[in-house]
Scaffold this motif. Sequence first.
Motif, PDB file in Angstrom:
ATOM      1  N   MET A 190      44.749  20.044  11.817  1.00 62.81           N
ATOM      2  CA  MET A 190      44.184  18.717  11.934  1.00 62.81           C
ATOM      3  C   MET A 190      43.890  18.421  13.396  1.00 62.81           C
ATOM      4  O   MET A 190      44.771  18.458  14.231  1.00 62.81           O
ATOM      5  CB  MET A 190      45.188  17.696  11.352  1.00 62.81           C
ATOM      6  N   ASN A 191      42.630  18.177  13.706  1.00 63.53           N
ATOM      7  CA  ASN A 191      42.280  17.829  15.069  1.00 63.53           C
ATOM      8  C   ASN A 191      41.635  16.465  15.168  1.00 63.53           C
ATOM      9  O   ASN A 191      41.166  16.064  16.217  1.00 63.53           O
ATOM     10  CB  ASN A 191      41.363  18.893  15.692  1.00 63.53           C
ATOM     11  N   HIS A 192      41.588  15.737  14.051  1.00 63.89           N
ATOM     12  CA  HIS A 192      41.060  14.383  14.031  1.00 63.89           C
ATOM     13  C   HIS A 192      41.781  13.619  12.921  1.00 63.89           C
ATOM     14  O   HIS A 192      42.027  14.179  11.844  1.00 63.89           O
ATOM     15  CB  HIS A 192      39.546  14.394  13.782  1.00 63.89           C
ATOM     16  N   PRO A 193      42.137  12.364  13.156  1.00 64.38           N
ATOM     17  CA  PRO A 193      42.904  11.617  12.146  1.00 64.38           C
ATOM     18  C   PRO A 193      42.167  11.395  10.836  1.00 64.38           C
ATOM     19  O   PRO A 193      42.792  11.053   9.832  1.00 64.38           O
ATOM     20  CB  PRO A 193      43.201  10.288  12.843  1.00 64.38           C
ATOM     21  N   TRP A 222      21.728  12.358  14.959  1.00 65.84           N
ATOM     22  CA  TRP A 222      22.676  11.710  14.049  1.00 65.84           C
ATOM     23  C   TRP A 222      24.002  12.452  14.026  1.00 65.84           C
ATOM     24  O   TRP A 222      24.060  13.669  14.182  1.00 65.84           O
ATOM     25  CB  TRP A 222      22.107  11.686  12.625  1.00 65.84           C
ATOM     26  N   SER A 223      25.064  11.705  13.762  1.00 65.14           N
ATOM     27  CA  SER A 223      26.383  12.296  13.564  1.00 65.14           C
ATOM     28  C   SER A 223      27.152  11.449  12.555  1.00 65.14           C
ATOM     29  O   SER A 223      27.007  10.223  12.520  1.00 65.14           O
ATOM     30  CB  SER A 223      27.162  12.380  14.882  1.00 65.14           C
ATOM     31  N   VAL A 224      27.970  12.114  11.731  1.00 64.57           N
ATOM     32  CA  VAL A 224      28.768  11.401  10.734  1.00 64.57           C
ATOM     33  C   VAL A 224      29.906  12.320  10.283  1.00 64.57           C
ATOM     34  O   VAL A 224      29.744  13.540  10.211  1.00 64.57           O
ATOM     35  CB  VAL A 224      27.899  10.989   9.516  1.00 64.57           C
ATOM     36  N   ARG A 225      31.053  11.729  10.030  1.00 66.29           N
ATOM     37  CA  ARG A 225      32.176  12.469   9.453  1.00 66.29           C
ATOM     38  C   ARG A 225      32.144  12.281   7.938  1.00 66.29           C
ATOM     39  O   ARG A 225      32.118  11.153   7.441  1.00 66.29           O
ATOM     40  CB  ARG A 225      33.506  11.981  10.025  1.00 66.29           C
ATOM     41  N   VAL A 236      42.355   5.106  15.398  1.00 62.86           N
ATOM     42  CA  VAL A 236      41.463   6.279  15.398  1.00 62.86           C
ATOM     43  C   VAL A 236      40.780   6.420  16.754  1.00 62.86           C
ATOM     44  O   VAL A 236      40.749   7.501  17.352  1.00 62.86           O
ATOM     45  CB  VAL A 236      40.420   6.163  14.276  1.00 62.86           C
ATOM     46  N   LEU A 237      40.236   5.313  17.264  1.00 65.78           N
ATOM     47  CA  LEU A 237      39.539   5.374  18.547  1.00 65.78           C
ATOM     48  C   LEU A 237      40.510   5.652  19.681  1.00 65.78           C
ATOM     49  O   LEU A 237      40.115   6.183  20.725  1.00 65.78           O
ATOM     50  CB  LEU A 237      38.790   4.057  18.788  1.00 65.78           C
TER      51      LEU A 237
END
Length: 370
Positions: A9-12, A246-249, A53-54
């Motif tokens: 895990m590298n992002h919450p 664009w970017s999105v998770r 998160v931020l």
Amino acid sequence: MTELPRQLMNHPLDPVTAREIAEVRRIVDRAGLVTEHTRFVYVGLDEPSKQEVLGGTDARRFRVLLLDLATQVSRDVLVDLAGGEVARNDVLDTVTGGQLPVLDEEFELVEQLLAKDERWLAALAERGLDVADVRVAPLSAGVYADEYPDEAGRRLLRGLAFRQDHPADPAWAHPIDGLVAYVDTINRAVDRVIDTGPVPIPAASGNYEDPEVSGPPRRTLRPIEISQPEGVSFQLDGNLLTWENWSVRVGFDAREGLLLHQLGFAGRPIIYRASIAEMVVPYADPSPVRSWQNYFDTGEYLVGRYANSLERGCDCLGEITYLEAVIADEAGNPARCATRCASTRRTSASCGSTPTCGPVRRRPAASAGW
């Protein structure tokens, strides 16, 4: 099942992994909250707040909804994965707070119970129907304590009937109106049967895959070929999708289905979180059989659990990347909900039946069209 490989895990907001779900179940079991009668109604990531998160938090907490079929106790549990402990264990008051979402096994139970109920069988006989040809759509009941005071706090489903002319027949086409049953799934008892009298059952077939119904297949469409010889234009790093500016998770949840986080353009944030928070289907039929009919597909049925896995060269053509999602089944064990596959350039394929999410069984034909 074969355990899926764990991703660091590298992002919450990273996708839930099979190992995480297995660990959540172990923690809940170790806390003494699991018996042979326990059902895991929902297991999902308890998302950190936007500020967390931020701020770069590494917290991984999971919300777990448990139903004990023997004691009738409903629980809302919060599991701290890093700490390896249950951080919250709330016993729900079903009188004031309502019931947990419908279990998959309850859909089958309602039809089984009604098939042995004398009132139900008598109503079918009056309509000239064989119980073997009748499918039941067990639907979330709501609570109407003013009309039925004994409903408060009870786990009820209301069953509507449909005639199925053959095993592949979509029973939705043949509703048996004027008839509804109220079933207590915890006590496995038919509470009441309301029969306002026979109504003509639509005879037209709803089997649009049958050439006799829909006509012969089209022969006028020409082949289509989709290819990108130099590869795709997007990049996928974990669940972070980037394309042009664009970017999105991209995520997935057993309750909401597809989740989108941190949608932005050229580094500028546009939408922090997007999902189907709820899908409400009010029928507004005043008859005593259907006056309660008012679906909340996300909250009451967990629509994400009924996602179909896509098939390479079948559902999409061209250079395709499929994302994998993992959810928990009703025993609390991890289950695949989709598959990641290699890119394909196949231009045509005959599509068979696609499997539902993980080991979750398909609902009966009468309730498979949601």
